[in-house]
Design a protein around this motif. Structure first.
Motif, PDB file in Angstrom:
ATOM      1  N   ARG A 233      -2.675  34.673 -30.625  1.00 27.53           N
ATOM      2  CA  ARG A 233      -1.978  33.390 -30.706  1.00 27.53           C
ATOM      3  C   ARG A 233      -1.076  33.182 -29.503  1.00 27.53           C
ATOM      4  O   ARG A 233      -0.778  34.110 -28.768  1.00 27.53           O
ATOM      5  CB  ARG A 233      -1.151  33.292 -31.990  1.00 27.53           C
ATOM      6  CG  ARG A 233       0.147  34.081 -31.976  1.00 27.53           C
ATOM      7  CD  ARG A 233       0.961  33.873 -33.233  1.00 27.53           C
ATOM      8  NE  ARG A 233       0.794  34.970 -34.161  1.00 27.53           N
ATOM      9  CZ  ARG A 233       1.662  35.257 -35.118  1.00 27.53           C
ATOM     10  NH1 ARG A 233       2.736  34.519 -35.295  1.00 27.53           N
ATOM     11  NH2 ARG A 233       1.459  36.277 -35.924  1.00 27.53           N
ATOM     12  N   GLU A 234      -0.648  31.923 -29.357  1.00 29.84           N
ATOM     13  CA  GLU A 234       0.307  31.565 -28.312  1.00 29.84           C
ATOM     14  C   GLU A 234       1.397  30.709 -28.930  1.00 29.84           C
ATOM     15  O   GLU A 234       1.116  29.847 -29.768  1.00 29.84           O
ATOM     16  CB  GLU A 234      -0.388  30.826 -27.166  1.00 29.84           C
ATOM     17  CG  GLU A 234       0.523  30.540 -25.989  1.00 29.84           C
ATOM     18  CD  GLU A 234      -0.231  30.114 -24.733  1.00 29.84           C
ATOM     19  OE1 GLU A 234       0.412  29.513 -23.847  1.00 29.84           O
ATOM     20  OE2 GLU A 234      -1.444  30.398 -24.643  1.00 29.84           O
ATOM     21  N   VAL A 235       2.629  30.959 -28.535  1.00 29.14           N
ATOM     22  CA  VAL A 235       3.787  30.219 -29.029  1.00 29.14           C
ATOM     23  C   VAL A 235       4.405  29.470 -27.858  1.00 29.14           C
ATOM     24  O   VAL A 235       4.725  30.074 -26.828  1.00 29.14           O
ATOM     25  CB  VAL A 235       4.834  31.170 -29.650  1.00 29.14           C
ATOM     26  CG1 VAL A 235       6.066  30.387 -30.111  1.00 29.14           C
ATOM     27  CG2 VAL A 235       4.235  31.953 -30.805  1.00 29.14           C
ATOM     28  N   ARG A 236       4.566  28.165 -27.997  1.00 25.78           N
ATOM     29  CA  ARG A 236       5.181  27.364 -26.954  1.00 25.78           C
ATOM     30  C   ARG A 236       6.700  27.365 -27.115  1.00 25.78           C
ATOM     31  O   ARG A 236       7.221  27.374 -28.240  1.00 25.78           O
ATOM     32  CB  ARG A 236       4.673  25.915 -26.991  1.00 25.78           C
ATOM     33  CG  ARG A 236       3.171  25.777 -26.908  1.00 25.78           C
ATOM     34  CD  ARG A 236       2.570  26.539 -25.752  1.00 25.78           C
ATOM     35  NE  ARG A 236       3.136  26.111 -24.462  1.00 25.78           N
ATOM     36  CZ  ARG A 236       3.028  26.780 -23.334  1.00 25.78           C
ATOM     37  NH1 ARG A 236       2.376  27.939 -23.316  1.00 25.78           N
ATOM     38  NH2 ARG A 236       3.547  26.305 -22.228  1.00 25.78           N
ATOM     39  N   LEU A 237       7.407  27.344 -25.995  1.00 24.81           N
ATOM     40  CA  LEU A 237       8.867  27.416 -25.980  1.00 24.81           C
ATOM     41  C   LEU A 237       9.441  26.245 -25.188  1.00 24.81           C
ATOM     42  O   LEU A 237       8.757  25.681 -24.326  1.00 24.81           O
ATOM     43  CB  LEU A 237       9.313  28.739 -25.345  1.00 24.81           C
ATOM     44  CG  LEU A 237       8.871  30.022 -26.061  1.00 24.81           C
ATOM     45  CD1 LEU A 237       9.169  31.248 -25.202  1.00 24.81           C
ATOM     46  CD2 LEU A 237       9.544  30.154 -27.420  1.00 24.81           C
ATOM     47  N   PRO A 238      10.722  25.908 -25.419  1.00 20.33           N
ATOM     48  CA  PRO A 238      11.335  24.787 -24.698  1.00 20.33           C
ATOM     49  C   PRO A 238      11.887  25.180 -23.332  1.00 20.33           C
ATOM     50  O   PRO A 238      12.702  24.457 -22.759  1.00 20.33           O
ATOM     51  CB  PRO A 238      12.457  24.367 -25.646  1.00 20.33           C
ATOM     52  CG  PRO A 238      12.878  25.636 -26.304  1.00 20.33           C
ATOM     53  CD  PRO A 238      11.595  26.420 -26.495  1.00 20.33           C
ATOM     54  N   VAL A 239      11.464  26.316 -22.811  1.00 19.33           N
ATOM     55  CA  VAL A 239      11.861  26.774 -21.477  1.00 19.33           C
ATOM     56  C   VAL A 239      10.614  27.241 -20.748  1.00 19.33           C
ATOM     57  O   VAL A 239       9.697  27.799 -21.358  1.00 19.33           O
ATOM     58  CB  VAL A 239      12.896  27.924 -21.545  1.00 19.33           C
ATOM     59  CG1 VAL A 239      14.209  27.439 -22.170  1.00 19.33           C
ATOM     60  CG2 VAL A 239      12.356  29.124 -22.314  1.00 19.33           C
ATOM     61  N   SER A 240      10.556  27.016 -19.443  1.00 18.12           N
ATOM     62  CA  SER A 240       9.360  27.377 -18.694  1.00 18.12           C
ATOM     63  C   SER A 240       9.357  28.826 -18.245  1.00 18.12           C
ATOM     64  O   SER A 240       8.310  29.363 -17.887  1.00 18.12           O
ATOM     65  CB  SER A 240       9.215  26.472 -17.465  1.00 18.12           C
ATOM     66  OG  SER A 240      10.308  26.644 -16.566  1.00 18.12           O
ATOM     67  N   GLN A 241      10.556  29.482 -18.263  1.00 19.63           N
ATOM     68  CA  GLN A 241      10.650  30.826 -17.723  1.00 19.63           C
ATOM     69  C   GLN A 241      11.185  31.838 -18.745  1.00 19.63           C
ATOM     70  O   GLN A 241      12.229  32.457 -18.545  1.00 19.63           O
ATOM     71  CB  GLN A 241      11.552  30.824 -16.477  1.00 19.63           C
ATOM     72  CG  GLN A 241      11.002  29.963 -15.353  1.00 19.63           C
ATOM     73  CD  GLN A 241      11.852  30.000 -14.090  1.00 19.63           C
ATOM     74  OE1 GLN A 241      11.325  30.047 -12.987  1.00 19.63           O
ATOM     75  NE2 GLN A 241      13.161  29.957 -14.234  1.00 19.63           N
ATOM     76  N   PRO A 242      10.471  32.032 -19.864  1.00 20.64           N
ATOM     77  CA  PRO A 242      10.848  33.139 -20.745  1.00 20.64           C
ATOM     78  C   PRO A 242      10.612  34.446 -20.002  1.00 20.64           C
ATOM     79  O   PRO A 242       9.692  34.548 -19.187  1.00 20.64           O
ATOM     80  CB  PRO A 242       9.900  32.987 -21.936  1.00 20.64           C
ATOM     81  CG  PRO A 242       8.691  32.309 -21.368  1.00 20.64           C
ATOM     82  CD  PRO A 242       9.219  31.378 -20.307  1.00 20.64           C
ATOM     83  N   THR A 243      11.458  35.435 -20.270  1.00 19.36           N
ATOM     84  CA  THR A 243      11.386  36.668 -19.487  1.00 19.36           C
ATOM     85  C   THR A 243      11.033  37.907 -20.306  1.00 19.36           C
ATOM     86  O   THR A 243      10.386  38.823 -19.794  1.00 19.36           O
ATOM     87  CB  THR A 243      12.723  36.925 -18.780  1.00 19.36           C
ATOM     88  OG1 THR A 243      13.774  36.966 -19.772  1.00 19.36           O
ATOM     89  CG2 THR A 243      13.029  35.836 -17.762  1.00 19.36           C
TER      90      THR A 243
END
Length: 296
Positions: A233-243
């Motif tokens: 699966r893939e989870v989308r986040l409200p930031v482009s640069q999760p680390t």
């Protein structure tokens, strides 16, 4: 999946979340602040320890008052009660052009730490790879022979017979047979490949089913790969640069995610007001109740 903003930290490069169950807190770093933080997610209270150079990685230790920190020019001992830092080992590379990046302790208390090519912003230098190292009090800082322009994604599988390591700029997560007794790595195999438009593989966490959760830096999401390397699966986040991500909470059912704001222009920051924040999701699977610490 609902995403909670735990702390709008506005970190330049938030990294390396580590949950400590007995304290019910989350340790994390901002590489460029540079500082180590201790956050109570319930109260939002936070302590910080400022450091004299970019912090790429750290490990909590068997002494609760001591943290091993990998700064730009070496590995140091940080005493939490006083804030004092003491050099343990010089960086085996030019710290102007490279720095340590991501680290983790294994079950035997060894500190594994990678590197990245990170020259001054006004330098126009050709990227050069550097090594992955293993640090112990007795043996010091030892090279492992593994080189990359950017090491990330360190984790061990459920029975700790495999070590996962991402070569981020190559877009590949490798799995290495791991000998826990000697701390040696076997011949690597490709565990997962990340296509460039999806971002680069950054920090990672393992869940109780053996799933490998990988932050997609530049891609604005997380991917979970099953133990056989199949994308689940893939989870989308409200930031482009999760680390990086780490399981926490009393039931280890919360996945905390650090993120970065460095490199975003004004228009991107306007679209990402939570860039550099610590986020959290409930992924429907729990983490592992193991806490590796460096052995002093």
């Amino acid at each position: 999946m609902q995403v909670e903003v735990v702390l709008d930290a506005a970190a330049r490069i938030g990294e390396s979340p580590v949950w400590v169950a007995e304290e019910r807190v989350l340790y994390w770093i901002d590489v460029k602040a540079p500082a180590l933080y201790r956050l109570d997610p319930a109260s939002k209270a936070q302590q910080s320890w400022r450091l004299p150079g970019d912090i790429g990685a750290y490990s909590l230790t068997t002494d609760r008052d001591v943290v091993i920190v990998a700064l730009r020019d070496g590995v140091y001992r940080l005493t939490l009660s006083s804030g004092a830092v003491a050099l343990l080992a010089h960086a085996p590379f030019d710290p102007v052009m490279h720095r340590f990046n991501e680290g983790a302790a294994d079950a035997r208390g060894r500190f594994w730490v990678g590197t990245m090519f990170d020259p001054p912003e006004d330098a126009y230098a050709k990227p050069q790879p550097a090594g992955l190292f293993r640090y112990t009090t007795k043996g010091g800082l030892q090279p492992t022979g593994n080189v990359a322009e950017l090491h990330n994604g360190m984790a061990w599988n459920l029975d700790e017979t495999l070590f996962y390591l991402a070569h981020s700029y190559a877009g590949v997560v490798h799995a290495y047979p791991f000998d826990a007794a000697s701390g040696s790595l076997g011949r690597r195999q490709v565990f997962a490949a990340i296509e460039k438009p999806a971002g680069i593989p950054d920090g990672a966490a393992i869940d109780c089913e053996g799933g490998y959760w990988c932050a997609l830096h530049g891609g604005g999401g997380l991917r979970r790969f099953r133990a056989d390397g199949v994308l689940e699966r893939e989870v989308r986040l409200p930031v482009s640069q999760p680390t990086m991500c780490a399981f926490g909470g009393e039931a280890l059912d919360i996945l905390y995610i650090t993120s970065a704001s460095k490199g975003l222009d004004a228009s991107q920051r306007a679209r990402e007001p939570h860039a550099g924040a610590i986020l959290a999701i409930h992924p429907g699977v729990t983490g592992l109740p193991r806490e590796h610490r460096f052995t002093l």
